[in-house]
Design a protein around this motif. Structure first.
Motif, PDB file in Angstrom:
ATOM      1  N   UNK A 299      30.759  28.644  -0.696  1.00  0.00           N
ATOM      2  CA  UNK A 299      29.884  28.679  -1.865  1.00  0.00           C
ATOM      3  C   UNK A 299      30.321  29.783  -2.828  1.00  0.00           C
ATOM      4  N   UNK A 300      30.570  29.393  -4.075  1.00  0.00           N
ATOM      5  CA  UNK A 300      30.876  30.364  -5.130  1.00  0.00           C
ATOM      6  C   UNK A 300      29.631  30.497  -6.000  1.00  0.00           C
ATOM      7  N   UNK A 301      28.936  31.605  -5.865  1.00  0.00           N
ATOM      8  CA  UNK A 301      27.721  31.846  -6.639  1.00  0.00           C
ATOM      9  C   UNK A 301      28.107  32.167  -8.080  1.00  0.00           C
ATOM     10  N   UNK A 302      27.432  31.530  -9.049  1.00  0.00           N
ATOM     11  CA  UNK A 302      27.781  31.670 -10.458  1.00  0.00           C
ATOM     12  C   UNK A 302      26.841  32.607 -11.213  1.00  0.00           C
ATOM     13  N   UNK A 303      25.971  33.305 -10.491  1.00  0.00           N
ATOM     14  CA  UNK A 303      25.174  34.345 -11.124  1.00  0.00           C
ATOM     15  C   UNK A 303      23.882  33.898 -11.763  1.00  0.00           C
ATOM     16  N   UNK A 304      23.452  32.663 -11.495  1.00  0.00           N
ATOM     17  CA  UNK A 304      22.223  32.160 -12.099  1.00  0.00           C
ATOM     18  C   UNK A 304      21.383  31.422 -11.055  1.00  0.00           C
ATOM     19  N   UNK A 305      20.083  31.475 -11.226  1.00  0.00           N
ATOM     20  CA  UNK A 305      19.142  30.681 -10.427  1.00  0.00           C
ATOM     21  C   UNK A 305      18.368  29.777 -11.378  1.00  0.00           C
ATOM     22  N   UNK A 306      17.833  28.687 -10.837  1.00  0.00           N
ATOM     23  CA  UNK A 306      17.103  27.776 -11.710  1.00  0.00           C
ATOM     24  C   UNK A 306      15.974  27.097 -10.951  1.00  0.00           C
TER      25      UNK A 306
ATOM     26  N   UNK B 185      29.215  17.700  -1.542  1.00  0.00           N
ATOM     27  CA  UNK B 185      29.482  18.273  -0.221  1.00  0.00           C
ATOM     28  C   UNK B 185      30.850  18.925  -0.163  1.00  0.00           C
ATOM     29  N   UNK B 186      31.805  18.389  -0.928  1.00  0.00           N
ATOM     30  CA  UNK B 186      33.180  18.902  -0.907  1.00  0.00           C
ATOM     31  C   UNK B 186      33.504  19.768  -2.103  1.00  0.00           C
ATOM     32  N   UNK B 187      32.956  19.430  -3.285  1.00  0.00           N
ATOM     33  CA  UNK B 187      33.395  20.107  -4.505  1.00  0.00           C
ATOM     34  C   UNK B 187      32.301  20.112  -5.574  1.00  0.00           C
ATOM     35  N   UNK B 188      31.098  20.541  -5.207  1.00  0.00           N
ATOM     36  CA  UNK B 188      30.013  20.634  -6.189  1.00  0.00           C
ATOM     37  C   UNK B 188      30.460  21.489  -7.370  1.00  0.00           C
ATOM     38  N   UNK B 189      30.327  20.988  -8.607  1.00  0.00           N
ATOM     39  CA  UNK B 189      30.788  21.762  -9.752  1.00  0.00           C
ATOM     40  C   UNK B 189      29.725  22.653 -10.390  1.00  0.00           C
ATOM     41  N   UNK B 190      28.449  22.445 -10.054  1.00  0.00           N
ATOM     42  CA  UNK B 190      27.259  23.126 -10.582  1.00  0.00           C
ATOM     43  C   UNK B 190      26.741  22.409 -11.818  1.00  0.00           C
ATOM     44  N   UNK B 191      25.451  22.602 -12.081  1.00  0.00           N
ATOM     45  CA  UNK B 191      24.827  21.942 -13.228  1.00  0.00           C
ATOM     46  C   UNK B 191      25.373  22.476 -14.550  1.00  0.00           C
TER      47      UNK B 191
ATOM     48  N   UNK C  15      41.854  17.075 -10.740  1.00  0.00           N
ATOM     49  CA  UNK C  15      40.722  16.625 -11.544  1.00  0.00           C
ATOM     50  C   UNK C  15      39.478  17.459 -11.237  1.00  0.00           C
ATOM     51  N   UNK C  16      39.232  17.715  -9.963  1.00  0.00           N
ATOM     52  CA  UNK C  16      38.100  18.541  -9.561  1.00  0.00           C
ATOM     53  C   UNK C  16      38.236  19.950 -10.131  1.00  0.00           C
ATOM     54  N   UNK C  17      39.418  20.530 -10.015  1.00  0.00           N
ATOM     55  CA  UNK C  17      39.640  21.893 -10.494  1.00  0.00           C
ATOM     56  C   UNK C  17      39.379  22.000 -11.994  1.00  0.00           C
ATOM     57  N   UNK C  18      39.858  21.020 -12.758  1.00  0.00           N
ATOM     58  CA  UNK C  18      39.641  21.026 -14.203  1.00  0.00           C
ATOM     59  C   UNK C  18      38.156  20.959 -14.543  1.00  0.00           C
ATOM     60  N   UNK C  19      37.408  20.152 -13.816  1.00  0.00           N
ATOM     61  CA  UNK C  19      35.987  20.002 -14.113  1.00  0.00           C
ATOM     62  C   UNK C  19      35.170  21.187 -13.627  1.00  0.00           C
ATOM     63  N   UNK C  20      35.524  21.780 -12.507  1.00  0.00           N
ATOM     64  CA  UNK C  20      34.818  22.978 -12.074  1.00  0.00           C
ATOM     65  C   UNK C  20      35.020  24.125 -13.060  1.00  0.00           C
ATOM     66  N   UNK C  21      36.162  24.163 -13.733  1.00  0.00           N
ATOM     67  CA  UNK C  21      36.432  25.221 -14.711  1.00  0.00           C
ATOM     68  C   UNK C  21      35.501  25.160 -15.911  1.00  0.00           C
TER      69      UNK C  21
ATOM     70  N   UNK D 279      32.402  25.275 -15.873  1.00  0.00           N
ATOM     71  CA  UNK D 279      31.194  26.069 -15.633  1.00  0.00           C
ATOM     72  C   UNK D 279      31.123  27.280 -16.549  1.00  0.00           C
ATOM     73  N   UNK D 280      32.265  27.904 -16.815  1.00  0.00           N
ATOM     74  CA  UNK D 280      32.255  29.074 -17.689  1.00  0.00           C
ATOM     75  C   UNK D 280      31.832  28.699 -19.101  1.00  0.00           C
ATOM     76  N   UNK D 281      32.269  27.535 -19.586  1.00  0.00           N
ATOM     77  CA  UNK D 281      31.842  27.062 -20.902  1.00  0.00           C
ATOM     78  C   UNK D 281      30.336  26.837 -20.934  1.00  0.00           C
TER      79      UNK D 281
END
Length: 421
Positions: free
Chosen positions: A187-194, A304-310, A350-356, A358-360
């Motif tokens: 799990x890579x935490x992105x610093x936000x809760x919702x 389960x394998x590559x959740x990108x986050x909301x 493809x997964x890596x590009x879409x997970x990136x 998140x910063x945007x």
């Protein structure tokens, strides 16, 4: 007319028996493609049935092609939400800018879709319910692999053997934990809760989104059509994940209420509604990043394998594309080890590009400092550096394979627009 897609090569599939854990979006999509290729499919789901409701989700780019090949595009176009505007507000409720939602999301109108999550899940389930076995109100308790198959014990106490098992059971996957260990490892935490919940539409909003911000805090009200309910979101920056709140609804409510105490606009009413909501969903914004998506005869797909986050808006799209790619790999590789390797090599970039992305998303929707918020608001007012209403490269970077071509093509990576503070 029969939907185009994977071939019905029953000899290649050899009637292999596959158990899929999870009947949300990814699980039924995978079940559909596997069944079309001749597999014998069982889907187990801990809920008592298909879950309706839920926040709206996007189907963009490559994922739109997946649902077209499934024959679902007309139905999902009928269910398309088609919001008219997204209005950004200051901390005291003044309007900054009102834009088309596609301008913020980077999606293409008339091509990409936004639908209620429950509408998508129901459409997928109805597509396969007569062809595959569904076991509701149950889940996987243990997995025991051998050279011959996977012995599965269910929570109900029943046991069965399958040739393959696939975990499509979400970001907090039980299958992943059984196979690879605790979620914290991946799990890579992105610093936000919702917090997500529904509340009465007392503001009379229609086909629109209202987004309020103060540094490190954001709130959204989402009116789907002219419905009497609103989808509400309260989200906030928190450097350290509040692990104590994840399994305690009372603690979650108090954490959200204290974080938004004294906020302007309609926030106090949203907090009151959150306290009373019977559908509150609280979680941390995070991603799942794994070095491998399979082990032996068990594989993972979707969140389960590559959740990108909301923050990327790509969870459902990655689930649909991942289901197609895994089914294609299994249909064209009789050996599961080779199939899982092909699935991963064809999808990883493809997964890596879409997970990136998140910063945007964080920079646009959740600025954490006053300076970052001022810069975001200036861009909104002038509409100079916001994404244009054309698809972001990551959404359509993967060209789906067809039965005549085993290897997919991923477009050369494009520079992704990022904003940092």
């Amino acid at each position: 007319m029969t939907p185009s897609g994977l071939s019905r090569d029953v000899r290649t599939a050899a009637r292999r028996r596959v158990l899929i854990s999870g009947a949300g979006i990814c699980g039924p999509a995978l079940a559909y493609w596997l069944h079309r290729s001749g597999f014998e499919v069982t889907v187990v789901e801990k809920a008592g049935g298909v879950r309706d409701g839920g926040y709206p989700v996007d189907v963009r780019g490559t994922a739109a092609e997946v649902v077209r090949r499934m024959g679902l595009l007309p139905r999902l176009r009928d269910a398309h939400i088609d919001s008219l505007r997204c209005t950004f507000l200051t901390a005291d409720g003044r309007e900054i800018a009102s834009v088309r939602p596609s301008t913020v999301a980077g999606s293409v109108e008339e091509r990409d879709l936004e639908v209620r999550r429950g509408d998508l899940a129901t459409a997928l389930h109805e597509l396969v319910r007569d062809d595959v076995e569904f076991l509701f109100d149950d889940s996987v308790a243990t997995l025991d692999q051998s050279d011959e198959g996977v012995d599965v014990t269910f929570r109900s106490g029943h046991g069965r053997t399958f040739d393959l098992v696939v975990g499509a059971d979400g970001m907090h996957s039980q299958t992943r934990e059984l196979l690879f260990g605790p979620e914290e490892r991946f799990h890579r935490y992105l610093g936000h809760c919702f917090a997500l919940f529904t509340m009465p539409n007392s503001l009379g909003l229609s086909r629109e989104v209202m987004l309020w911000n103060s540094p490190g805090r954001a709130a959204a009200l989402y009116a789907v059509g002219d419905h009497h309910e609103l989808h509400a979101l309260l989200t906030f920056h928190r450097p350290v994940p509040p692990s104590d709140a994840l399994r305690n609804p009372g603690t979650q409510r108090e954490l959200v209420a204290s974080t938004f105490a004294g906020a302007g606009w309609e926030i106090s009413g949203m907090v009151d509604a959150m306290r009373e909501a019977d559908d509150l969903f609280f979680d941390m914004a995070g991603q799942i990043r794994m070095p491998h998506w399979s082990s032996g005869r068990v594989a993972l797909v979707g969140d389960a394998a590559y959740a990108p986050s909301f923050l990327t808006g790509q969870g459902s799209s990655l689930a649909l594309v991942g289901a197609y790619m895994l089914a294609h790999a299994l249909a064209t590789n009789p050996d599961h080890t080779a199939a899982f390797a092909a699935y991963e090599s064809g999808l990883r970039e493809f997964v890596t590009m879409n997970q990136a992305l998140a910063d945007n998303g964080a920079a646009t929707l959740l600025p954490t400092t006053a300076r970052a918020l001022e810069r975001r608001d200036a861009r909104l007012r002038h509409l100079v550096t916001l994404p244009s209403a054309t698809a972001r490269p990551a959404y359509s970077a993967l060209t789906l394979p067809d039965p005549r071509r085993a290897a997919p093509r991923v477009s050369a990576p494009h520079p992704l627009h990022t904003t940092s503070e």
